[in-house]
Scaffold this motif. Sequence first.
Motif: not given
Length: 124
Positions: A13-14, A16-18, A20-21, A24
């Motif tokens: 999850l970490i 995938l979040a990185a 995504g950020i 973006k």
Amino acid sequence: MKNQTSFYIVLGLIVLAAIGIISKLVSDPGGFIKMIAGMAIVVGVIFFLVKRFSQASPSKNHEQRAFKKAAKRSKKRYQTKEQSTPTKRTSIGSLSAARKKRKDTSHLTVIEGRKGKKKNRASF
């Protein structure tokens, strides 16, 4: 085994979040800054509300001050008692004198509470 599985899930999850950020930030830097500013405002408002409504009441603050004062006194009394007590006695006379001594008072201090307040009990 369960801890390893949850570790890998959180790590995924970490990652995938990185990703995504970063995507973006690369695709829409203005939108990214707006999103971060909006999150900061929401977190600031929540923090302010929690601090505002969770402040201790004056009576609770007084009780806390009394407790700290009593704890400091008891700690001081306990430390002086430890330092003055010799670790090894050499003579038998000192042992009998120590037995005859009266016991010191307790190092605890009574703190006044809300004794007069009635408890809120439901009557059946």
